[in-house]
Write a protein that holds these residues in place. Structure first.
Motif, PDB file in Angstrom:
ATOM      1  N   LYS A  32      60.613  53.228  14.622  1.00 54.50           N
ATOM      2  CA  LYS A  32      59.692  53.602  15.701  1.00 54.50           C
ATOM      3  C   LYS A  32      59.352  55.090  15.687  1.00 54.50           C
ATOM      4  CE  LYS A  32      61.368  50.016  18.788  1.00 54.50           C
ATOM      5  NZ  LYS A  32      62.029  49.731  20.072  1.00 54.50           N
ATOM      6  N   LEU A  33      59.777  55.792  14.634  1.00 50.67           N
ATOM      7  CA  LEU A  33      59.523  57.224  14.525  1.00 50.67           C
ATOM      8  C   LEU A  33      58.026  57.476  14.317  1.00 50.67           C
ATOM      9  CD1 LEU A  33      60.912  60.005  14.367  1.00 50.67           C
ATOM     10  CD2 LEU A  33      61.100  59.660  11.913  1.00 50.67           C
ATOM     11  N   ALA A  34      57.448  58.331  15.161  1.00 54.58           N
ATOM     12  CA  ALA A  34      56.016  58.606  15.083  1.00 54.58           C
ATOM     13  C   ALA A  34      55.702  59.970  14.482  1.00 54.58           C
ATOM     14  CB  ALA A  34      55.391  58.506  16.473  1.00 54.58           C
ATOM     15  N   ASN A  35      56.553  60.976  14.754  1.00 50.39           N
ATOM     16  CA  ASN A  35      56.278  62.318  14.269  1.00 50.39           C
ATOM     17  C   ASN A  35      57.574  63.132  14.222  1.00 50.39           C
ATOM     18  OD1 ASN A  35      54.786  64.414  13.293  1.00 50.39           O
ATOM     19  ND2 ASN A  35      53.520  64.682  15.122  1.00 50.39           N
ATOM     20  N   ILE A  36      57.564  64.185  13.397  1.00 52.95           N
ATOM     21  CA  ILE A  36      58.722  65.062  13.233  1.00 52.95           C
ATOM     22  C   ILE A  36      58.261  66.502  13.398  1.00 52.95           C
ATOM     23  CG2 ILE A  36      60.568  65.816  11.679  1.00 52.95           C
ATOM     24  CD1 ILE A  36      60.064  63.240  10.082  1.00 52.95           C
ATOM     25  N   GLY A  37      59.070  67.310  14.070  1.00 49.45           N
ATOM     26  CA  GLY A  37      58.766  68.733  14.210  1.00 49.45           C
ATOM     27  C   GLY A  37      60.028  69.568  14.117  1.00 49.45           C
ATOM     28  N   VAL A  38      59.854  70.861  13.864  1.00 50.62           N
ATOM     29  CA  VAL A  38      60.994  71.782  13.773  1.00 50.62           C
ATOM     30  C   VAL A  38      60.685  73.007  14.622  1.00 50.62           C
ATOM     31  CG1 VAL A  38      62.405  73.210  12.258  1.00 50.62           C
ATOM     32  CG2 VAL A  38      61.553  71.037  11.436  1.00 50.62           C
ATOM     33  N   ARG A  39      61.663  73.407  15.429  1.00 45.87           N
ATOM     34  CA  ARG A  39      61.547  74.624  16.225  1.00 45.87           C
ATOM     35  C   ARG A  39      62.661  75.561  15.760  1.00 45.87           C
ATOM     36  NH1 ARG A  39      61.784  73.157  22.008  1.00 45.87           N
ATOM     37  NH2 ARG A  39      63.958  72.805  21.522  1.00 45.87           N
ATOM     38  N   GLU A  83      67.947  75.953  13.979  1.00 45.07           N
ATOM     39  CA  GLU A  83      66.764  75.103  13.978  1.00 45.07           C
ATOM     40  C   GLU A  83      67.016  73.881  14.847  1.00 45.07           C
ATOM     41  OE1 GLU A  83      65.477  74.277  10.006  1.00 45.07           O
ATOM     42  OE2 GLU A  83      65.094  76.379   9.588  1.00 45.07           O
ATOM     43  N   THR A  84      65.959  73.431  15.467  1.00 40.86           N
ATOM     44  CA  THR A  84      66.003  72.224  16.278  1.00 40.86           C
ATOM     45  C   THR A  84      64.998  71.247  15.695  1.00 40.86           C
ATOM     46  OG1 THR A  84      66.568  73.473  18.261  1.00 40.86           O
ATOM     47  CG2 THR A  84      65.668  71.271  18.586  1.00 40.86           C
ATOM     48  N   ILE A  85      65.464  70.061  15.351  1.00 40.28           N
ATOM     49  CA  ILE A  85      64.560  69.020  14.866  1.00 40.28           C
ATOM     50  C   ILE A  85      64.117  68.200  16.067  1.00 40.28           C
ATOM     51  CG2 ILE A  85      64.341  66.947  13.453  1.00 40.28           C
ATOM     52  CD1 ILE A  85      66.343  68.137  11.523  1.00 40.28           C
ATOM     53  N   ILE A  86      62.819  68.042  16.200  1.00 39.41           N
ATOM     54  CA  ILE A  86      62.257  67.269  17.300  1.00 39.41           C
ATOM     55  C   ILE A  86      61.679  65.990  16.723  1.00 39.41           C
ATOM     56  CG2 ILE A  86      60.575  67.246  19.170  1.00 39.41           C
ATOM     57  CD1 ILE A  86      60.832  70.356  19.094  1.00 39.41           C
ATOM     58  N   LEU A  87      62.198  64.870  17.194  1.00 35.97           N
ATOM     59  CA  LEU A  87      61.752  63.559  16.725  1.00 35.97           C
ATOM     60  C   LEU A  87      60.971  62.878  17.842  1.00 35.97           C
ATOM     61  CD1 LEU A  87      65.129  62.430  15.141  1.00 35.97           C
ATOM     62  CD2 LEU A  87      63.162  63.363  13.953  1.00 35.97           C
ATOM     63  N   GLU A 106      68.470  68.764   5.082  1.00 38.96           N
ATOM     64  CA  GLU A 106      68.962  67.435   4.710  1.00 38.96           C
ATOM     65  C   GLU A 106      68.437  66.365   5.657  1.00 38.96           C
ATOM     66  OE1 GLU A 106      73.223  67.343   4.414  1.00 38.96           O
ATOM     67  OE2 GLU A 106      73.274  69.189   3.244  1.00 38.96           O
ATOM     68  N   LEU A 107      68.536  66.640   6.954  1.00 41.13           N
ATOM     69  CA  LEU A 107      68.068  65.661   7.932  1.00 41.13           C
ATOM     70  C   LEU A 107      66.556  65.475   7.867  1.00 41.13           C
ATOM     71  CD1 LEU A 107      70.225  66.332  11.099  1.00 41.13           C
ATOM     72  CD2 LEU A 107      70.121  64.250   9.755  1.00 41.13           C
ATOM     73  N   LEU A 108      65.820  66.563   7.676  1.00 41.02           N
ATOM     74  CA  LEU A 108      64.358  66.444   7.586  1.00 41.02           C
ATOM     75  C   LEU A 108      63.938  65.548   6.434  1.00 41.02           C
ATOM     76  CD1 LEU A 108      62.993  69.984   8.437  1.00 41.02           C
ATOM     77  CD2 LEU A 108      62.543  67.857   9.633  1.00 41.02           C
ATOM     78  N   PHE A 111      64.518  61.952   7.550  1.00 43.44           N
ATOM     79  CA  PHE A 111      63.536  61.512   8.542  1.00 43.44           C
ATOM     80  C   PHE A 111      62.145  61.379   7.937  1.00 43.44           C
ATOM     81  CE2 PHE A 111      66.500  63.652  11.719  1.00 43.44           C
ATOM     82  CZ  PHE A 111      67.183  62.476  11.957  1.00 43.44           C
ATOM     83  N   GLU A 112      61.774  62.284   7.039  1.00 46.61           N
ATOM     84  CA  GLU A 112      60.466  62.189   6.387  1.00 46.61           C
ATOM     85  C   GLU A 112      60.379  60.936   5.529  1.00 46.61           C
ATOM     86  OE1 GLU A 112      60.127  65.923   4.378  1.00 46.61           O
ATOM     87  OE2 GLU A 112      59.322  66.934   6.153  1.00 46.61           O
ATOM     88  N   LYS A 113      61.475  60.575   4.889  1.00 47.99           N
ATOM     89  CA  LYS A 113      61.498  59.357   4.077  1.00 47.99           C
ATOM     90  C   LYS A 113      61.247  58.123   4.949  1.00 47.99           C
ATOM     91  CE  LYS A 113      65.021  59.161   1.404  1.00 47.99           C
ATOM     92  NZ  LYS A 113      66.362  58.904   0.851  1.00 47.99           N
ATOM     93  N   HIS A 114      61.872  58.092   6.134  1.00 48.21           N
ATOM     94  CA  HIS A 114      61.655  56.961   7.041  1.00 48.21           C
ATOM     95  C   HIS A 114      60.239  56.958   7.597  1.00 48.21           C
ATOM     96  CE1 HIS A 114      65.577  55.048   7.312  1.00 48.21           C
ATOM     97  NE2 HIS A 114      66.100  56.252   7.182  1.00 48.21           N
ATOM     98  N   LEU A 115      59.693  58.139   7.830  1.00 43.75           N
ATOM     99  CA  LEU A 115      58.329  58.228   8.348  1.00 43.75           C
ATOM    100  C   LEU A 115      57.323  57.775   7.294  1.00 43.75           C
ATOM    101  CD1 LEU A 115      56.760  59.069  10.865  1.00 43.75           C
ATOM    102  CD2 LEU A 115      56.565  61.350   9.893  1.00 43.75           C
ATOM    103  N   LYS A 116      57.552  58.138   6.025  1.00 47.85           N
ATOM    104  CA  LYS A 116      56.645  57.724   4.956  1.00 47.85           C
ATOM    105  C   LYS A 116      56.710  56.229   4.697  1.00 47.85           C
ATOM    106  CE  LYS A 116      56.492  62.120   2.532  1.00 47.85           C
ATOM    107  NZ  LYS A 116      56.876  62.868   1.345  1.00 47.85           N
ATOM    108  N   LYS A 117      57.870  55.618   4.914  1.00 48.74           N
ATOM    109  CA  LYS A 117      57.986  54.156   4.735  1.00 48.74           C
ATOM    110  C   LYS A 117      57.079  53.423   5.706  1.00 48.74           C
ATOM    111  CE  LYS A 117      62.749  53.746   3.118  1.00 48.74           C
ATOM    112  NZ  LYS A 117      64.107  53.279   3.470  1.00 48.74           N
TER     113      LYS A 117
END
Length: 119
Positions: A32-39, A83-87, A106-108, A111-117
């Protein structure tokens, strides 16, 4: 994949993100991941101390050690930023706080792999 940050454990396994803090477990479906961001956030005390040494270095221009020390402190402030990852999921937003650069990368990737799937 399991990462420990402060008192939290962040576990990504088979398309599920688990955030474990003390006895509280939160689960999120990565499908259900729609977008990823980093602060990115810098250490304010370290930046303030760097600024003080930079001013002292300008005042004592004949001694380059102050300027070199200020430059080293500034570089350490850049390297040691948090850094803060915002999902953004379809129904809610989750922030994973207090990550260093290596853990964040590592986490990004995961998460990017799951978003691309999904796309």
């Amino acid at each position: 994949m399991e990462i420990t940050v402060d008192k939290k454990k962040i576990i990504v396994h088979e398309g599920v993100l688990k955030v474990v803090e003390d006895s509280n477990v939160e689960e999120y479906d990565l499908s259900k991941l729609a977008n990823i961001g980093v602060r990115r956030k810098f250490s304010k005390p370290l930046l303030l101390l760097t600024l003080v040494f930079a001013v002292v270095g300008v005042i004592n221009a004949e001694n380059p050690a102050y300027t070199i020390l200020a430059a080293l402190m500034f570089l350490s402030a850049l390297i040691l930023r948090e850094e803060t990852i915002i999902l953004a999921f379809k129904d809610e937003t989750v922030a994973l706080n207090g990550l260093d650069r290596k853990k964040s990368k590592e986490l990004l990737k995961v998460f990017e792999k799951h978003l691309k799937k999904r796309l």
